[in-house]
Design a protein around this motif. Structure first.
Motif, PDB file in Angstrom:
ATOM      1  N   ALA A   1     -11.220  -0.665 -30.105  1.00  0.00           N
ATOM      2  CA  ALA A   1     -10.065  -1.394 -29.599  1.00  0.00           C
ATOM      3  C   ALA A   1     -10.178  -2.888 -29.921  1.00  0.00           C
ATOM      4  N   HIS A   2     -11.389  -3.422 -29.784  1.00  0.00           N
ATOM      5  CA  HIS A   2     -11.575  -4.847 -30.072  1.00  0.00           C
ATOM      6  C   HIS A   2     -11.433  -5.129 -31.566  1.00  0.00           C
ATOM      7  N   ALA A   3     -12.039  -4.247 -32.391  1.00  0.00           N
ATOM      8  CA  ALA A   3     -12.011  -4.474 -33.832  1.00  0.00           C
ATOM      9  C   ALA A   3     -10.616  -4.333 -34.426  1.00  0.00           C
ATOM     10  N   LEU A   4      -9.786  -3.486 -33.804  1.00  0.00           N
ATOM     11  CA  LEU A   4      -8.461  -3.214 -34.361  1.00  0.00           C
ATOM     12  C   LEU A   4      -7.346  -3.926 -33.602  1.00  0.00           C
ATOM     13  N   ARG A   5      -7.705  -4.927 -32.813  1.00  0.00           N
ATOM     14  CA  ARG A   5      -6.662  -5.666 -32.096  1.00  0.00           C
ATOM     15  C   ARG A   5      -5.714  -6.310 -33.122  1.00  0.00           C
ATOM     16  N   GLY A   6      -4.444  -6.246 -32.833  1.00  0.00           N
ATOM     17  CA  GLY A   6      -3.448  -6.767 -33.770  1.00  0.00           C
ATOM     18  C   GLY A   6      -2.925  -5.720 -34.725  1.00  0.00           C
ATOM     19  N   THR A   7      -3.467  -4.491 -34.667  1.00  0.00           N
ATOM     20  CA  THR A   7      -2.940  -3.396 -35.483  1.00  0.00           C
ATOM     21  C   THR A   7      -2.345  -2.331 -34.554  1.00  0.00           C
ATOM     22  N   GLU A   8      -1.723  -1.327 -35.127  1.00  0.00           N
ATOM     23  CA  GLU A   8      -1.176  -0.224 -34.336  1.00  0.00           C
ATOM     24  C   GLU A   8      -2.279   0.823 -34.126  1.00  0.00           C
ATOM     25  N   VAL A   9      -2.626   1.070 -32.872  1.00  0.00           N
ATOM     26  CA  VAL A   9      -3.667   2.044 -32.551  1.00  0.00           C
ATOM     27  C   VAL A   9      -3.174   2.954 -31.428  1.00  0.00           C
ATOM     28  N   ARG A  10      -3.255   4.248 -31.652  1.00  0.00           N
ATOM     29  CA  ARG A  10      -2.942   5.224 -30.617  1.00  0.00           C
ATOM     30  C   ARG A  10      -4.185   6.071 -30.373  1.00  0.00           C
TER      31      ARG A  10
END
Length: 339
Positions: free
Chosen positions: A209-218
């Motif tokens: 979650a931290h590494a992909l902040r700013g992207t779309e993650v479900r």
């Protein structure tokens, strides 16, 4: 070294070993009990070990254990016997134990959810210590509050109930996965997370979650088996809205289910969908294309866990230990498809 006299088919004794090696029985006891260092020379110790091998001598462990007040037995508790990872952990632990005259019994806690019941009428009477690998929160209550030392593997290092902790750097592993996929241009992600409430999976989720902040993650969750992962991933990939271009899985087993779901939906891996796993067991190279995954040193992990328990039994306080992991890029990950 003297030539051993024929034993007439009888079982060799420590006296026979002493006579063959040209030493006293006390020296044989020190060497075979692994207490010789600082008392006898390396050359003498090797002579005793050589004589024991030549004669086929095996110490009477039952009698020795009674003198020591120990069973020289440890128990390795794992979530399941169906996961290859834990077989490798056991192999490493058993090899380290054997070098010190210990045995390891393997005990599965159903699905790692527990609670793990005491498998003996009295674990304290049957064991010297417990090693627990990747267990769910609260699964080890049967062993807490006892005199048995507990070594935790792949578990919360802040847990005060453990005598020692050995962990894998799963956070670094997840960072390596996300860096790899971001570098390939992916910006829409699905995280297929394990449904087991475990520290190791919580760390992976928080790191992702931290590494992909700013992207779309479900994030969707699945039990750790291919069939459930197939169904869960299939529903998530077929849901309305923009489809993810990469699926990050908490385990290779989940990733195999994603690959099956992608084929059912007519998606190509990795042209339409990149898929990554975690563990790098045999399954990772059985699927086609082979999985990009995080390699975990499972046997070394088990070995370090057993060594930590032996240190605790010797009165030492082992420092927390964290083993490095590595990313293994393979054919299941590729550049993000064009919009």
């Amino acid at each position: 070294m003297q030539t051993p006299e024929p034993l007439g088919g009888t079982r060799p004794t420590s006296r026979d070993v002493a006579r063959t090696a040209g030493v006293s029985q006390a020296t044989v006891s020190l060497v075979l009990g692994d207490k010789w260092r600082g008392r006898v020379s390396e050359r003498t110790a090797e002579a005793v070990r050589g004589a024991a091998r030549e004669l086929g001598y095996r110490p009477n462990l039952a009698a020795r254990n009674l003198r020591l007040g120990r069973t020289r037995t440890a128990m390795l508790v794992v979530p399941a016997l169906t996961n290859e990872f834990f077989a490798h952990v056991y192999t490493g632990a058993a090899a380290a134990a054997a070098r010190h005259g210990f045995g390891v019994v393997l005990y599965p806690s159903p699905d790692g959810l527990g609670p793990a019941r005491d498998p003996f009428a009295s674990a304290q009477a049957a064991l010297d210590g417990v090693i627990a690998s990747s267990m769910a929160t609260g699964a080890l209550e049967a062993f807490r509050g006892t005199d048995l030392p507990l070594v935790m593997l792949d578990s919360d290092p802040a847990d005060p109930g453990a005598a020692a902790h050995v962990n894998l750097d799963v956070a670094d592993g997840m960072r390596r996965v996300t860096d790899h996929l971001l570098g390939l241009g992916h910006r829409r992600f699905l995280h297929l997370a394990s449904a087991a409430p475990s520290w190791t999976f919580d760390v992976r989720a928080a790191t992702l979650a931290h590494a992909l902040r700013g992207t779309e993650v479900r994030t969707v969750r699945s039990p750790l088996n291919v069939a459930d992962a197939w169904e869960v991933a299939g529903r998530a990939l077929a849901a309305p809205g923009p489809r993810p271009t990469a699926v990050v899985c908490d385990d290779d087993i989940l990733a195999a289910g994603v690959c099956k779901a992608a084929r059912r939906l007519g998606l190509r891996v990795p042209e339409d969908l990149s898929v990554t796993g975690f563990d790098d067991m045999a399954l990772a190279t059985v699927v086609d294309p082979e999985l990009t995954t995080v390699r975990l040193p499972a046997e070394e992990f088990g070995r370090r866990g057993m060594e930590a328990l032996l240190a605790v039994l010797a009165g030492e306080r082992p420092r927390p230990d964290t083993l490095p992991v590595s990313l293994v890029p393979r054919g299941s990950s590729g550049p993000a498809p064009a919009a």
